[in-house]
Design an enzyme around this catalytic site. Structure first.
Site, short mmCIF file in Angstrom:
data_model
loop_
_atom_site.label_atom_id
_atom_site.label_comp_id
_atom_site.label_asym_id
_atom_site.label_seq_id
_atom_site.Cartn_x
_atom_site.Cartn_y
_atom_site.Cartn_z
N HIS A 100 54.39 59.30 11.23
CA HIS A 100 55.87 58.84 11.15
C HIS A 100 56.75 59.89 10.51
CE1 HIS A 100 53.76 54.83 10.38
NE2 HIS A 100 54.95 54.30 11.04
N ASP A 103 56.32 60.15 6.79
CA ASP A 103 54.83 60.49 6.14
C ASP A 103 54.53 61.91 5.93
OD1 ASP A 103 54.31 57.75 7.23
OD2 ASP A 103 53.21 58.55 8.95
N ASP A 295 46.11 50.64 18.58
CA ASP A 295 45.67 50.90 17.21
C ASP A 295 44.53 50.11 16.76
OD1 ASP A 295 47.90 52.58 17.13
OD2 ASP A 295 49.06 51.36 15.65
N ASP A 306 47.56 41.40 7.55
CA ASP A 306 47.35 42.51 8.24
C ASP A 306 46.53 43.68 7.40
OD1 ASP A 306 47.46 44.32 10.39
OD2 ASP A 306 49.36 44.90 10.02
N ASP A 308 44.08 45.72 8.14
CA ASP A 308 44.07 47.07 8.73
C ASP A 308 42.76 47.67 8.31
OD1 ASP A 308 46.53 47.04 9.76
OD2 ASP A 308 47.44 47.94 8.24
C1 XLS Z 1 52.36 48.29 11.15
C2 XLS Z 1 52.11 49.05 12.27
C3 XLS Z 1 52.46 50.68 12.18
C4 XLS Z 1 52.74 51.30 13.43
C5 XLS Z 1 53.34 52.55 13.51
O1 XLS Z 1 51.73 47.12 11.02
O2 XLS Z 1 50.91 49.05 12.84
O3 XLS Z 1 51.58 51.07 11.26
O4 XLS Z 1 51.47 51.35 14.07
O5 XLS Z 1 54.88 52.37 12.80
NI NI Z 2 49.93 50.26 14.15
NI NI Z 3 49.17 46.82 11.40
#
Ligand code: XLS
Ligand code: NI
Ligand code: NI
Length: 437
Positions: A100, A103, A295, A306, A308
């Site tokens: 981004h 970032d 992703d 989430d 991740d």
């Molecule tokens: C958030 C999203 C973000 C996108 C990019 O949950 O996954 O990280 O991939 O803005």
């Molecule tokens: Ni994402």
């Molecule tokens: Ni996400």
């Protein structure tokens, strides 16, 4: 200064290796179905979690220890971080990264200053890309962290927030083009609502579509030919995100005449938050020619948010790779690790363990998927299950030779259907396990 002087380039050592800093399955140059593993998987490291994430949670700040500064700091800090980021990606052996705008460079007092900061870091990115051969999978703009986006960006009730977001995306597209980015992602950070009493949903959706059309027009104007993606997610940060899942996104794109300009960037943990599996989302998008990129992460089965996490389940990665190969593999997309190490894993070294594990899980998934395809038993059983559509009345329906009246005549004559055959669900689940262990 090197960030990881003690780490050599991570190498493939084969399935029997016990070295935690080696690949057991990811052998970049190994060829499967005519493509190298590197070409199939197109791994990408995300800038936000990996180089900016400190591991904060609602109960405390992050405790990550990094050889670079995690807080915004100066442009110099950002450049130093960029060099260390490329050292990490190169040692890992991932061919791509994604970022981004905010970032990579600190946000200034004004938009003009933020743009200048970004330019300064992008110039260094260009040099680092040329030196290392690492490429940009996709760029994007952060339209959700700054308080100006409290009510959303393209769907904000405040037209100035929309305008600011437009300016930010314009710049982010320019730098993505400058860096040869193969794509550009729209994730609707706060494009959704918390409460319908204060929301004009139709008007917000119209604005979101206008925003995306502006992006499409601007890409044409500047000659940016990378692929646009929209990334579905059903909730977080808003209670309801407009881009809630693959089906909702595809419907939105078609309703607003955008389907030729965007594909989907699907994220595993977003699929599960939407009540789907990743396999479902990939099949739904792939079937409509809309599968763009993924992703790669995973949620926790016991938690409903989430998280991740890095993907480690080969059952999951085999499903992803099977779906990907079914639809012809990536063109511009890749396996982008939108994943973060746990707060407890605070040493910089944990970033290597996390990515190595994710890459190996996907490489193993690729091998399993290729074995399923080479064997052909699953495909044969599927063909058999639909065989009533290959001739007789089924083939006639598919060719458009029937209507309700002819089908009524057919059934009146026949009286009852040919018996159904079992779905053999458990047998098929056992069959899949045969390729895994
Ligand atoms: C958030 C999203 C973000 C996108 C990019 O949950 O996954 O990280 O991939 O803005
Ligand atoms: Ni994402
Ligand atoms: Ni996400």
């Amino acid at each position: 200064m090197a960030a990881f002087p003690e780490i050599e380039k991570i190498r493939f050592e084969g399935p029997d290796s016990t070295n935690p800093l080696a690949f057991r399955h990811y052998d970049a140059d190994a060829v499967i179905e005519g493509r190298t593993m590197k070409e199939h998987l197109r791994f990408s490291v995300v800038y936000w979690h990996t180089f900016r994430g400190a591991g904060a949670d609602p109960f405390g700040p992050g405790c990550a220890e990094r050889p670079w500064k995690l807080e915004d700091g100066t442009v110099e800090d950002a450049i130093n971080r960029a060099k260390m980021a490329f050292e990490f990606i190169e040692k890992l052996g991932a061919p791509y990264y994604a970022f981004h705008d905010r970032d990579v460079a600190p946000e200034g007092e004004t938009l003009r200053e933020s743009n200048a900061n970004l330019d300064a870091v992008v110039k260094v990115f260009r040099e680092l890309q040329d030196e290392t051969g690492i490429k940009l999978l996709w760029g994007t703009a952060n339209l959700f962290s700054n308080k100006r986006y409290a009510h959303g960006a393209a769907t904000s009730p405040n037209a100035d927030a929309f305008s600011y977001a437009a300016a930010q995306v314009k710049k982010a597209m320019e730098v993505t083009k400058e860096l040869g980015g193969e794509g550009y992602t729209f994730w609707g950070g706060r494009e959704g609502y918390q409460n319908l009493w204060n929301t004009d949903m139709k008007r917000e959706l119209d604005h979101l579509a206008q925003f995306l059309h502006m992006a499409v027009d601007y890409a044409k104007e500047i000659g940016f030919t990378g692929q646009f993606y929209i990334e579905p997610k059903p909730k977080e940060p808003t209670k309801h995100q407009y881009d809630s899942d693959a089906a909702a996104c595809m419907n939105f794109l078609r309703a607003y005449d955008l389907e030729d300009h965007l594909k989907l960037n699907l994220e595993t943990n977003h699929a599960t938050l939407a009540g789907h599996t990743m396999m479902h989302e990939m099949d739904a998008a792939g079937g409509q020619g809309m599968l763009g990129s993924i992703d790669a992460n995973t949620g926790d089965e016991l938690l409903g948010w989430d998280t991740d996490q890095f993907p480690t389940s080969v059952y999951l990665t085999a499903q992803c790779m099977l779906m990907l190969m079914k639809y012809g593999g990536f063109k511009t997309g890749g396996v982008n690790f939108d994943a973060k190490v746990r707060r407890e894993s605070f040493e910089a070294m944990d970033l290597f363990h996390a990515h190595i594990g994710g890459m190996d899980a996907f490489a193993a998934g690729l091998k399993i998927a290729a074995a399923i395809r080479a064997d052909g038993e699953l495909a044969r059983l599927l063909t058999e299950r639909y065989s009533t559509w290959d001739n007789g009345v089924g083939a006639g329906i598919e060719k458009g030779e029937h209507d309700f009246k002819t089908l009524e005549t057919y059934m009146l004559d026949k009286g009852e259907i040919d018996p159904n055959i079992s779905g053999r669900q458990e047998m098929l689940e056992n069959l899949i396990n045969r390729y895994i262990y």
